[in-house]
Design a protein around this motif. Structure first.
Motif, PDB file in Angstrom:
ATOM      1  N   PHE A  26      -3.262  35.030 -25.709  1.00  0.00           N
ATOM      2  CA  PHE A  26      -2.513  36.299 -24.985  1.00  0.00           C
ATOM      3  C   PHE A  26      -3.462  37.192 -24.350  1.00  0.00           C
ATOM      4  O   PHE A  26      -3.561  37.597 -23.397  1.00  0.00           O
ATOM      5  N   GLN A  27      -4.126  37.405 -25.422  1.00  0.00           N
ATOM      6  CA  GLN A  27      -5.218  38.746 -25.291  1.00  0.00           C
ATOM      7  C   GLN A  27      -6.443  38.143 -24.094  1.00  0.00           C
ATOM      8  O   GLN A  27      -6.602  39.179 -23.280  1.00  0.00           O
ATOM      9  N   GLU A  28      -6.913  37.103 -24.283  1.00  0.00           N
ATOM     10  CA  GLU A  28      -7.587  36.814 -23.357  1.00  0.00           C
ATOM     11  C   GLU A  28      -7.336  36.840 -21.870  1.00  0.00           C
ATOM     12  O   GLU A  28      -8.104  37.028 -20.940  1.00  0.00           O
ATOM     13  N   LEU A  29      -6.169  36.390 -21.963  1.00  0.00           N
ATOM     14  CA  LEU A  29      -5.540  36.342 -20.569  1.00  0.00           C
ATOM     15  C   LEU A  29      -4.813  37.409 -19.872  1.00  0.00           C
ATOM     16  O   LEU A  29      -4.364  37.523 -18.923  1.00  0.00           O
ATOM     17  N   GLU A  30      -4.923  38.645 -20.875  1.00  0.00           N
ATOM     18  CA  GLU A  30      -4.533  40.017 -20.441  1.00  0.00           C
ATOM     19  C   GLU A  30      -2.903  40.130 -20.352  1.00  0.00           C
ATOM     20  O   GLU A  30      -2.403  40.945 -19.534  1.00  0.00           O
ATOM     21  N   PHE A  31      -2.326  39.160 -21.156  1.00  0.00           N
ATOM     22  CA  PHE A  31      -0.833  39.087 -21.026  1.00  0.00           C
ATOM     23  C   PHE A  31      -0.295  40.406 -22.075  1.00  0.00           C
ATOM     24  O   PHE A  31      -0.948  40.216 -23.304  1.00  0.00           O
ATOM     25  N   LYS A  32       0.615  40.926 -21.802  1.00  0.00           N
ATOM     26  CA  LYS A  32       1.261  41.969 -22.513  1.00  0.00           C
ATOM     27  C   LYS A  32       2.724  41.596 -23.285  1.00  0.00           C
ATOM     28  O   LYS A  32       3.373  40.767 -22.686  1.00  0.00           O
ATOM     29  N   GLU A  33       2.935  41.818 -24.401  1.00  0.00           N
ATOM     30  CA  GLU A  33       4.285  41.531 -25.133  1.00  0.00           C
ATOM     31  C   GLU A  33       5.498  41.776 -24.167  1.00  0.00           C
ATOM     32  O   GLU A  33       6.307  41.087 -24.117  1.00  0.00           O
ATOM     33  N   ARG A  34       5.585  43.241 -23.708  1.00  0.00           N
ATOM     34  CA  ARG A  34       6.742  43.286 -23.013  1.00  0.00           C
ATOM     35  C   ARG A  34       6.854  43.158 -21.607  1.00  0.00           C
ATOM     36  O   ARG A  34       7.850  42.684 -20.940  1.00  0.00           O
ATOM     37  N   LYS A  35       5.386  43.561 -21.219  1.00  0.00           N
ATOM     38  CA  LYS A  35       5.519  43.047 -19.690  1.00  0.00           C
ATOM     39  C   LYS A  35       5.521  41.598 -19.241  1.00  0.00           C
ATOM     40  O   LYS A  35       6.068  41.402 -17.967  1.00  0.00           O
ATOM     41  N   HIS A  36       5.175  40.812 -20.156  1.00  0.00           N
ATOM     42  CA  HIS A  36       4.917  39.408 -19.572  1.00  0.00           C
ATOM     43  C   HIS A  36       5.687  38.506 -20.647  1.00  0.00           C
ATOM     44  O   HIS A  36       6.875  38.070 -20.067  1.00  0.00           O
ATOM     45  N   LEU A  37       5.663  38.424 -21.962  1.00  0.00           N
ATOM     46  CA  LEU A  37       6.453  37.290 -22.671  1.00  0.00           C
ATOM     47  C   LEU A  37       7.810  37.602 -22.701  1.00  0.00           C
ATOM     48  O   LEU A  37       8.603  36.837 -22.592  1.00  0.00           O
ATOM     49  N   GLN A  38       8.013  39.034 -22.808  1.00  0.00           N
ATOM     50  CA  GLN A  38       9.491  39.262 -22.822  1.00  0.00           C
ATOM     51  C   GLN A  38      10.258  39.021 -21.530  1.00  0.00           C
ATOM     52  O   GLN A  38      11.291  38.351 -21.631  1.00  0.00           O
ATOM     53  N   GLU A  39       9.536  39.264 -20.326  1.00  0.00           N
ATOM     54  CA  GLU A  39      10.176  38.969 -19.126  1.00  0.00           C
ATOM     55  C   GLU A  39      10.299  37.108 -18.921  1.00  0.00           C
ATOM     56  O   GLU A  39      11.245  36.856 -18.414  1.00  0.00           O
ATOM     57  N   TRP A  40       9.349  36.598 -19.166  1.00  0.00           N
ATOM     58  CA  TRP A  40       9.494  35.143 -19.157  1.00  0.00           C
ATOM     59  C   TRP A  40      10.560  34.696 -19.903  1.00  0.00           C
ATOM     60  O   TRP A  40      11.399  33.878 -19.406  1.00  0.00           O
ATOM     61  N   ILE A  41      11.105  34.976 -21.309  1.00  0.00           N
ATOM     62  CA  ILE A  41      11.903  34.692 -22.047  1.00  0.00           C
ATOM     63  C   ILE A  41      13.423  35.279 -21.322  1.00  0.00           C
ATOM     64  O   ILE A  41      14.273  34.350 -21.213  1.00  0.00           O
ATOM     65  N   SER A  42      13.400  36.468 -20.852  1.00  0.00           N
ATOM     66  CA  SER A  42      14.493  37.106 -20.440  1.00  0.00           C
ATOM     67  C   SER A  42      15.180  36.163 -19.087  1.00  0.00           C
ATOM     68  O   SER A  42      16.171  36.086 -18.760  1.00  0.00           O
ATOM     69  N   LYS A  43      13.954  35.606 -18.124  1.00  0.00           N
ATOM     70  CA  LYS A  43      14.322  34.803 -16.919  1.00  0.00           C
ATOM     71  C   LYS A  43      14.627  33.502 -17.299  1.00  0.00           C
ATOM     72  O   LYS A  43      15.144  32.613 -16.597  1.00  0.00           O
ATOM     73  N   ASN A  44      14.223  32.903 -18.446  1.00  0.00           N
ATOM     74  CA  ASN A  44      14.275  31.434 -18.880  1.00  0.00           C
ATOM     75  C   ASN A  44      14.321  31.223 -20.415  1.00  0.00           C
ATOM     76  O   ASN A  44      13.257  31.023 -21.079  1.00  0.00           O
ATOM     77  N   THR A  45      15.651  31.348 -20.883  1.00  0.00           N
ATOM     78  CA  THR A  45      15.616  31.061 -22.332  1.00  0.00           C
ATOM     79  C   THR A  45      15.207  29.624 -22.813  1.00  0.00           C
ATOM     80  O   THR A  45      15.314  29.773 -24.024  1.00  0.00           O
ATOM     81  N   ASP A  46      15.054  28.864 -21.884  1.00  0.00           N
ATOM     82  CA  ASP A  46      14.823  27.391 -22.189  1.00  0.00           C
ATOM     83  C   ASP A  46      13.346  27.550 -23.073  1.00  0.00           C
ATOM     84  O   ASP A  46      12.941  26.699 -24.061  1.00  0.00           O
ATOM     85  N   ILE A  47      12.825  28.698 -23.016  1.00  0.00           N
ATOM     86  CA  ILE A  47      11.527  28.931 -23.832  1.00  0.00           C
ATOM     87  C   ILE A  47      11.647  28.777 -25.466  1.00  0.00           C
ATOM     88  O   ILE A  47      11.049  28.342 -26.273  1.00  0.00           O
ATOM     89  N   LEU A  48      12.990  29.301 -25.620  1.00  0.00           N
ATOM     90  CA  LEU A  48      13.463  29.295 -27.145  1.00  0.00           C
ATOM     91  C   LEU A  48      14.397  28.250 -27.313  1.00  0.00           C
ATOM     92  O   LEU A  48      14.770  28.020 -28.564  1.00  0.00           O
ATOM     93  N   GLY A  49      14.214  27.163 -26.547  1.00  0.00           N
ATOM     94  CA  GLY A  49      14.970  25.842 -26.997  1.00  0.00           C
ATOM     95  C   GLY A  49      16.399  25.591 -27.069  1.00  0.00           C
ATOM     96  O   GLY A  49      16.974  24.636 -27.249  1.00  0.00           O
ATOM     97  N   GLU A  50      17.124  26.643 -26.262  1.00  0.00           N
ATOM     98  CA  GLU A  50      18.513  26.624 -26.071  1.00  0.00           C
ATOM     99  C   GLU A  50      18.911  27.733 -25.049  1.00  0.00           C
ATOM    100  O   GLU A  50      18.032  28.535 -24.324  1.00  0.00           O
ATOM    101  N   ARG A  51      20.219  27.475 -24.488  1.00  0.00           N
ATOM    102  CA  ARG A  51      20.784  28.066 -23.410  1.00  0.00           C
ATOM    103  C   ARG A  51      21.577  29.424 -24.124  1.00  0.00           C
ATOM    104  O   ARG A  51      22.218  29.359 -24.938  1.00  0.00           O
ATOM    105  N   LEU A  52      20.695  30.667 -23.847  1.00  0.00           N
ATOM    106  CA  LEU A  52      21.197  31.862 -24.103  1.00  0.00           C
ATOM    107  C   LEU A  52      21.613  32.922 -23.022  1.00  0.00           C
ATOM    108  O   LEU A  52      21.170  32.468 -21.796  1.00  0.00           O
ATOM    109  N   LEU A  53      22.448  33.755 -23.286  1.00  0.00           N
ATOM    110  CA  LEU A  53      22.674  35.062 -22.154  1.00  0.00           C
ATOM    111  C   LEU A  53      22.076  36.230 -22.644  1.00  0.00           C
ATOM    112  O   LEU A  53      22.564  36.555 -23.717  1.00  0.00           O
ATOM    113  N   ILE A  54      20.946  36.743 -21.906  1.00  0.00           N
ATOM    114  CA  ILE A  54      20.528  37.996 -22.268  1.00  0.00           C
ATOM    115  C   ILE A  54      21.209  38.939 -21.913  1.00  0.00           C
ATOM    116  O   ILE A  54      21.941  39.023 -20.716  1.00  0.00           O
TER     117      ILE A  54
END
Length: 376
Positions: A26-54
């Motif tokens: 993620f560092q090579e790609l200049e992705f940030k914890e809150r700005k990127h990974l957190q947003e991806w999860i909040s918009k698609n919880t399938d990343i976590l392998g299940e249906r969740l309501l943020i």
């Protein structure tokens, strides 16, 4: 030669070959914890392998501390899920951090959770109501029937790499019935496109059910000692009394047993149609539930019965609530008693009399009309 794990390939069907994808950090790609990974999860919880309501990001509603958890969610059982996302390294303290947040969230009430979610919606500029979205997510009709945070809180940790001390602690917690999950995420690059691979490493998916059963077995004796009355036992007692009175007046529910659910149904002689009692903390209801075949067939049956509306209501002596429910598969015709609570035993006599006497009259009113409808 040492085998390299985590390889990913793109299959070129025309050339019939596998093309290696470039594994990145993620560092090579200049992705940030809150700005990127957190947003991806909040918009698609399938990343976590299940249906969740943020229900909240960066939640900091803890007394006497400025700490904030990354994401707070509900699972499909109404349990709170604490989500901690890290980038290339999980860090040593992520388990301790997650456990603290779980302990903080253990005291959140149903109304607390509803309000937390509403604040999240308001900050996003959405006009939705938290109660409705929670009901829709859990597929429960009335918010008074929703149970939130009634079980232990769950923890999900997500990172590109998990330190050995983290995975060891997570396995120990899982063995002691702490519901914890570790998701490994790996970014790959191909021609400027970024791909994200996700893998549940704890518990191993193939062994997950087994591990959970083992942990639950250890808790079984503790659970069995706790004999306090729950919603399920209240409903069981209530339906037992309803059926006792109903069976003295009618044979309609003769072959029905008490239930822990908030509804109790019996057949009406036509496949897919049922007479139902429904009770909540706000009302009691009798209904004809129409759920037969396709949505189109259900609406056609409802419409055919509706042509007899005046005759039915005149015979019954009051108006019905006609719910075609155009967006749903099933339809219902209902009759209500408002402002009663199944969890207040003082309301039981009124509710039981309403349900039994009106269901008998309701079935008698419907019987002839249903025969006409299905002879058409």
């Amino acid at each position: 030669m040492k085998y390299r794990r985590g390889l990913m390939f793109l299959i070129d069907k025309e050339k019939n070959e596998a093309i290696s994808l470039s594994k990145k950090t993620f560092q090579e790609l200049e992705f940030k914890e809150r700005k990127h990974l957190q947003e991806w999860i909040s918009k698609n919880t399938d990343i976590l392998g299940e249906r969740l309501l943020i229900i909240q990001k960066e939640f900091a509603g803890f007394d006497d501390t400025k700490e904030r958890l990354d994401l707070l969610a509900l699972d499909e059982n109404g349990n709170l899920v604490i989500i901690e996302n890290k980038l290339d390294d999980s860090g040593r303290d992520v388990v301790w951090q997650s456990l603290k947040y779980a302990s903080y969230c253990s005291s959140l009430t149903k109304n607390d959770i509803k309000d937390i979610f509403q604040k999240y919606l308001d900050l996003q500029g959405k006009s939705d109501h938290s109660e409705k979205l929670i009901c829709d997510f859990l597929d429960i009709e009335d918010f008074s029937e929703v149970e939130l945070n009634s079980d232990d809180q769950r923890i999900i940790m997500i990172a590109a790499n998990f330190r050995k001390e983290v995975t060891s602690t997570a396995m120990w917690l899982l063995d002691h019935n702490i519901k914890i999950k570790c998701i490994k995420v790996t970014p790959y690059e191909l021609g400027g496109q970024i791909l994200l691979d996700t893998e549940q490493i704890i518990p191993i998916i193939d062994a997950e059910d087994y591990l959970i059963k083992i942990a639950n077995k250890k808790q079984e004796e503790l659970i069995n000692r706790e004999k306090k009355q729950t919603r399920h036992t209240v409903r069981l007692d209530f339906w037992t009394q309803v059926l006792q009175e109903m069976n003295e007046k009618s044979d309609l529910y003769k072959n029905v047993s008490p239930s822990k659910d908030n509804w109790l149904s019996c057949g009406c002689g036509y496949t897919g149609l049922a007479y139902s009692f429904v009770v909540t903390g706000n009302y009691a209801r009798i209904e004809l539930w129409i759920n037969r075949g396709t949505q189109e067939e259900n609406k056609e049956i409802f419409d055919n019965i509706y042509t007899y509306k005046e005759k039915l209501e005149s015979s019954f002596g009051d108006k019905f609530d006609w719910q075609r429910r155009d967006d749903g598969k099933a339809s219902r015709i209902a009759y209500w008693l408002r402002d009663v609570n199944v969890f207040n035993e003082e309301d039981w006599p009124q509710m039981i009399d309403f349900l039994t006497s009106n269901m008998i009259k309701f079935e008698k009113t419907m019987k002839g009309i249903l025969k006409e409808v299905f002879q058409k």
